[in-house]
Write an enzyme that holds these catalytic residues in place. Structure first.
Site, short mmCIF file in Angstrom:
data_model
loop_
_atom_site.label_atom_id
_atom_site.label_comp_id
_atom_site.label_asym_id
_atom_site.label_seq_id
_atom_site.Cartn_x
_atom_site.Cartn_y
_atom_site.Cartn_z
N LYS A 32 0.84 -1.20 0.00
CA LYS A 32 0.00 0.00 0.00
C LYS A 32 0.88 1.25 0.00
O LYS A 32 1.98 1.25 0.57
CB LYS A 32 -0.88 0.04 1.26
CG LYS A 32 -1.94 -1.05 1.37
CD LYS A 32 -2.67 -0.92 2.70
CE LYS A 32 -3.72 -2.00 2.88
NZ LYS A 32 -4.89 -1.78 2.00
N ARG A 76 -10.19 -11.58 2.50
CA ARG A 76 -11.15 -12.59 2.01
C ARG A 76 -10.54 -14.00 2.04
O ARG A 76 -11.26 -14.99 2.12
CB ARG A 76 -11.63 -12.22 0.61
CG ARG A 76 -10.57 -12.23 -0.47
CD ARG A 76 -10.99 -11.44 -1.70
NE ARG A 76 -11.04 -10.01 -1.39
CZ ARG A 76 -11.49 -9.09 -2.24
NH1 ARG A 76 -11.94 -9.45 -3.44
NH2 ARG A 76 -11.49 -7.82 -1.91
#
Length: 467
Positions: A242, A316
């Protein structure tokens, strides 16, 4: 009972009067003239959120504006602890149609603060005299659980790693006589949690990944409820790292686990006649020579292979293993909570939480509870037209959907649906919530920082269904 809610005051209290705009003139007519002059000088018109402290020879009087009568709501009292000076306050009368328990809960939620790292002690928070009653005790318990979630999310990642999150889970479990099992590090592979292991294997051994499972019985033959919470204690994004702005708040990426633990505490405090399973996959998405790579294909507990298109879509993956474990238990209801996608914020912003379920009755109950309790939620579709965006050329599915689908929160929910309990397999109903767990701007009653979202509404639904 929460320290800001007291049954009785040991000393003097300040009367607190909540007024709608239409009630103000009648109220002032029955007060000493000095009160009216003070209200006029301060331009107090009982508009929503206005607060006025009127000094008097026999003590102060606190006035609180509720705005229009039709909009008066107990959650408005959440702003008061931030606007009133320290002291004990006694509400003279609850607004028409507003339960005292709702006011007490709002007050306790609004009094929350996180000052663990400040050298200067925080100023004492104003307290509300609420008396005794089961409803008031429950309000304090709900506020305490919400504070737990907020404390966990607010704690910086150097002090909230996998070990510390496990310790918090143990405290909750042991306080309620629940059983807790924890699988750590490479043992995750033997225990059948390969996706959890893959995401966290790059972390330092002192911050090894783990799968936490809490089991509690409120009634031996009661329905089984499974709560699943994403526990990424810090998310660098992995090799798909990120940017600094995106990484700044990633201490809150364990917010799903914090919320699941807090909701479990509410249920156990209330002794709901259910069986409860809390599943918390806890990892740090770090970077090292052993980090998961874009292009890797990893295994999952369900047996489905997953191609890694983006290492920053890691939440996820750990939820896939946890939801598969939930399905094995065949619960009546499974709820997962996760700080899963930025797309959810693009769709609904930081205050409204999207939720997904194929159960129409459950969706209606949750939506109504969110509206009634001031815990905003909005149902989003499990849109089947986007399912093939998850197709992989070499694996059963991939974790980064094709860009044409665009709806990132929806496609993330569709990914989870592949692993979640299915009614068709008699594994029970499933619901997913894509929470934010954060107030990006501070306002009275909502300080900047961690926020407990959706769990008050979920608790109300569970209590209505099963109590």
């Amino acid at each position: 009972m929460s320290e800001v809610l007291i049954a009785a005051a040991a000393g003097p209290t300040t009367p607190l009067r909540a007024l709608t705009e239409s009630e103000l003139v009648g109220f002032l007519s029955g007060q000493p003239a000095a009160v009216g002059r003070h209200a006029k000088a301060a331009q107090f018109k009982a508009k929503a959120g206005q607060v006025l402290l009127v000094p008097g020879d026999e003590g102060d009087l606190a006035l609180f504006g509720l705005g229009e009568a039709a909009r008066a709501d107990g959650m408005a009292f959440r702003a008061l602890p931030a606007k009133l000076p320290p002291g004990d306050y006694q509400l003279e009368a609850a607004p028409a149609g507003v339960a005292p328990e709702r006011i007490a809960l709002a007050w306790a939620l609004g009094a929350y603060g996180f000052d663990r790292y400040r050298k200067k002690p925080a100023e004492p928070r104003p307290r509300l005299v609420v008396g005794e009653g089961a409803g008031l005790t429950e309000a304090a318990a709900i506020a305490s659980a919400c504070a737990l979630a907020r404390d966990l999310v607010n704690t910086p990642p150097n002090d909230m790693g996998p070990v510390q999150l496990e310790q918090a889970a143990r405290v909750v479990a042991e306080a309620h006589g629940a059983e807790i099992k924890v699988v750590v590090g490479d043992d995750l592979l033997a225990a059948g949690y390969p996706a959890v292991h893959a995401v966290g294997r790059a972390s330092d051994p002192s911050r090894a990944s783990r799968m936490i499972e809490i089991s509690w019985t409120g009634e031996a033959n009661g329905p089984l409820i499974a709560l699943v919470g994403k526990g990424v204690v810090f998310d660098t994004g992995g090799l798909d790292i990120k940017p600094s702005a995106g990484m700044r708040l990633m201490k809150k990426d364990m917010g799903g686990a914090a919320h699941a633990l807090a909701l479990a505490q509410m249920m156990m405090d209330a002794k709901l006649p259910v069986r409860l399973s809390v599943l918390l996959p806890v990892v740090e998405n770090a970077i090292s020579g052993d980090a998961m790579r874009p292009g890797d294909v990893i295994a999952s507990r369900k047996g489905l292979s997953i191609e890694i298109g983006n290492t920053d879509a890691e939440g996820r993956l750990i939820l896939a293993d946890a939801l598969t474990r939930a399905a094995e238990l065949r619960p009546d209801l499974t709820i997962d909570l996760a700080t899963l996608t930025g797309a959810a914020r693009a769709a609904l912003g930081p205050q409204v939480i999207p939720f997904y379920t194929a159960d129409e009755a459950l969706a209606g109950e949750v939506a109504r509870a969110g509206e009634d309790l001031g815990d905003p939620l909005w149902r989003m579709p499990l849109w089947a037209g986007y399912e093939d965006a998850l197709d992989s050329d070499i694996a059963d599915l991939k974790n980064d959907p094709d860009g044409w689908a665009q709806a990132g929160s929806v496609t993330a929910a569709l990914f989870l649906q592949r692993f979640a309990p299915q009614l068709a397999n008699h594994e029970g109903t499933w619901m997913h919530l894509d929470i934010f767990a954060w107030n990006p701007r501070g306002r009275p009653g909502f300080p900047a920082g961690a926020e407990a979202q959706a769990i008050r509404a979920l608790y109300a639904v569970l209590k209505a269904r099963y109590a």
